[in-house]
Design an enzyme around this catalytic site. Structure first.
Site, PDB file in Angstrom:
ATOM      1  N   SER A 206       0.837  -1.188   0.000  1.00 14.06           N
ATOM      2  CA  SER A 206       0.000   0.000   0.000  1.00 14.06           C
ATOM      3  C   SER A 206       0.883   1.253   0.000  1.00 14.06           C
ATOM      4  CB  SER A 206      -0.953  -0.036   1.197  1.00 14.06           C
ATOM      5  OG  SER A 206      -1.962   0.911   1.078  1.00 14.06           O
ATOM      6  N   ASP A 486      -8.129  -4.506  -6.794  1.00 16.42           N
ATOM      7  CA  ASP A 486      -7.742  -3.602  -5.720  1.00 16.42           C
ATOM      8  C   ASP A 486      -8.214  -2.196  -6.084  1.00 16.42           C
ATOM      9  OD1 ASP A 486      -6.522  -2.055  -3.788  1.00 16.42           O
ATOM     10  OD2 ASP A 486      -4.479  -2.747  -4.205  1.00 16.42           O
TER      11      ASP A 486
END
Length: 567
Positions: A206, A486
């Site tokens: 991330s 995602d």
């Protein structure tokens, strides 16, 4: 002595904050001002819970778990400001080490996982059974979790004012990692594990995934290899594509229901008198919420659950799927057959007093928000106090317990990612068109008043991030791994806006089918028990890392020769 007392205070404080934290493993997705409101409410509830039963402090933080007892926290002294010779202040950065599999050899690596924008304790599962353990076991290396400055217990300041936060930026945090790598030592191990004497593989997921890629670019002499998982290397002011991924990847019926509901809600908010809008808000338990944009932001809250999906049911959440199921769940006079009729069909309509009629899925939507989000508001507070965002003072407390300020400060200064509606109002959307850049960014000015030494920019300086490579960031021994669905993929090198790349051993470029957020970071002790797509990506990661390490000695020799020739 003073440091020990201060550390004891911080330990207790941060444990309280960890109990208050949400179930997400990172905070990169905070849904604007309402995300902050909900986070503050959850933190308050957790503190009250512990005040009633102090024994919960140990039980809920898991401080007695096997993982936390095996991996004891250690501390590394860092300068507060790496780029000033006049600033002598220092702080202690926390880290944990896994030496289970260490076998001294010429190419045994150190696998370091960047803690990112949360407490490092939340990353310990990756040291125990996740990607750090997997790679350390495969290579005979040492595993490390390094907590990010300002997060967890690596707190260098006494409050979170604008001035105190001015050292929370990309350059300082990258310099922390570099300084740590240059000076890393382990008691009981005689080998020199410092970089560049030992190969270091830098991993992050991330925000930390972007940091992993950046470290390979900024410090190529220290970072031999890096793995950027869901690395958000493209900073953007508006990140409307986040919701677009969810819209297109969700169950088609659920997605259609959301699109139609939001379109109808926006129409009512734009063209109806106040008493009708009040009726609409009442379905969500928000009839006393004064501003329409606050209401639009509040009903966005269930969508955050998509990012919490994970292939490991012990870690992931099914909340998004439960929300979708709830939208079409029959109630009252409605049968399952009614759900098959098109949105807005007369058989699906619920008529309220005052003349408002809405599709039954909007009623179900409202019940979900009321039960799972509005219910967090204490009766003595009132809805406006809980979920209004136009009162500046509620965002101006600066104590260390206001840790929501940390990632928000990074968003407001360098990263952006404000989740707005699509710029084309005709484009199908699952969030209200009231979610404008102006609404999403106003909390930056509300929360971070100008300080004596620092003031936040009018808009974040995303160039600081993007000049390090953006979509095109690349280097030998830099792996890019992303999830197909995602919601952060549009700001990674796997974005549809990025150039296609070949997947090679030297520059891996991998997309996990139906993967969500840093799916490869999680792991099981027995890899054979993992789902096929996760077992596959872990096998590929082991392969390219071990191949990288085969070239370490030659790389080290060439690097030494280059330095000698340049003298």
């Amino acid at each position: 002595m003073i440091f020990n007392v201060y550390l004891s205070f911080l330990t207790t404080l941060v444990l309280l904050l960890q109990v208050a934290a949400t179930s997400r493993s990172d905070l990169i997705r905070v849904l604007g001002p309402q995300g902050v409101n909900l986070y503050k409410l959850e933190a308050r509830a957790a503190r009250q819970k512990i005040a009633k039963d102090p024994g919960l402090l140990v039980q809920e933080t898991g401080t007695s778990s096997p993982t936390s007892s095996e991996f004891r926290p250690q501390w590394f002294k860092q300068p507060l400001d790496h780029f000033s010779t006049s600033n002598k202040h220092t702080f202690h950065q926390r880290y944990w080490v896994n030496t289970r599999h260490y076998k001294p050899s010429k190419n045994a690596p150190v696998i370091v996982l960047d803690g990112g924008e949360t407490s490092g304790e939340e990353r310990l599962p990756f040291l125990d059974t996740g990607i750090v353990e997997i790679l350390a076991r495969a290579t005979g290396g040492v595993g490390v979790v390094l907590e990010h400055r300002y997060y967890g217990q690596s707190i260098p300041v006494s409050n979170l004012s604008t001035d105190s936060l001015r050292w929370l930026n990309n350059a300082q945090s990258a310099a922390d990692s570099a300084n740590f790598m240059r000076n890393f030592k382990i008691d009981g191990i005689d080998e020199d594990l410092r970089a560049p004497h030992t190969p270091w593989i830098y991993y992050g997921g991330s925000y930390a995934g972007a940091r992993a890629a950046h470290m390979r670019v900024l410090y190529p002499d220290l970072v031999y290899g890096a793995i950027s998982s869901s690395g958000v290397t493209h900073a953007a002011l508006q990140n409307w594509q986040y919701m677009e991924v969810i819209r297109t990847a969700a169950d088609a019926k659920c997605s259609s229901s959301l699109v139609n509901s939001i379109r109808e809600i926006d129409t009512i908010l734009a063209h109806s008198p106040n008493f009708i809008k009040r009726q609409l808000k009442g379905l969500f338990g928000l009839e006393n919420l004064q501003n329409d944009d606050d209401f639009a932001s509040m009903i966005e809250s269930p969508l955050e659950a998509w990012q919490a999906k994970c292939w490991d049911p012990l870690v992931g959440s099914d909340r998004f799927d439960e929300f979708c199921d709830a939208l079409s769940k029959p109630f009252g006079r409605f049968s399952s057959e009614v759900n098959e009729r098109p949105f807005g069909h007369e058989d699906r309509m619920v008529r309220l007093q005052g003349g408002l009629a809405v599709d039954f899925s909007i009623v179900r939507y409202g019940r979900w928000v009321k039960e799972h989000y509005v219910s967090k508001c204490p009766d003595e507070f009132g809805i406006e106090a809980c979920f209004g965002t136009h009162n500046d003072e509620k965002y101006q407390t600066i104590g260390l317990d206001e840790d929501w300020r940390l990632w928000l400060f990074q968003v407001c200064t360098e990263w952006g990612y404000f989740t707005t509606a699509p710029p084309d109002q005709k484009h199908p959307r699952i969030v209200s068109n009231l979610l404008s850049l102006a609404y999403e960014t106003k909390i930056c000015k509300q929360a971070f008043l100008p300080g004596e030494h620092f003031r936040i920019p009018n808009l974040p300086n995303i160039t600081i991030v993007n000049e390090l490579g953006d979509f095109d960031i690349a280097a030998d021994r830099l792996a890019i791994i992303d999830g197909e669905v995602d919601p952060w993929r549009p700001v990674t090198p796997h974005s549809d806006d990025a150039e296609h790349r070949e997947d090679t051993i030297l520059r891996p470029f991998k997309l996990i089918p139906r993967g969500v957020h840093h799916y490869d970071e999680y792991g099981l002790r027995n890899l054979l028990q993992e789902p096929p797509e996760i077992r596959k990506i872990h096998g590929e990661m082991i392969t390219f890392v071990t191949e990288w390490l085969k070239g370490w000695e030659e790389y080290k020799k060439n690097s030494t020769n280059t330095k000698v020739e340049g003298l």
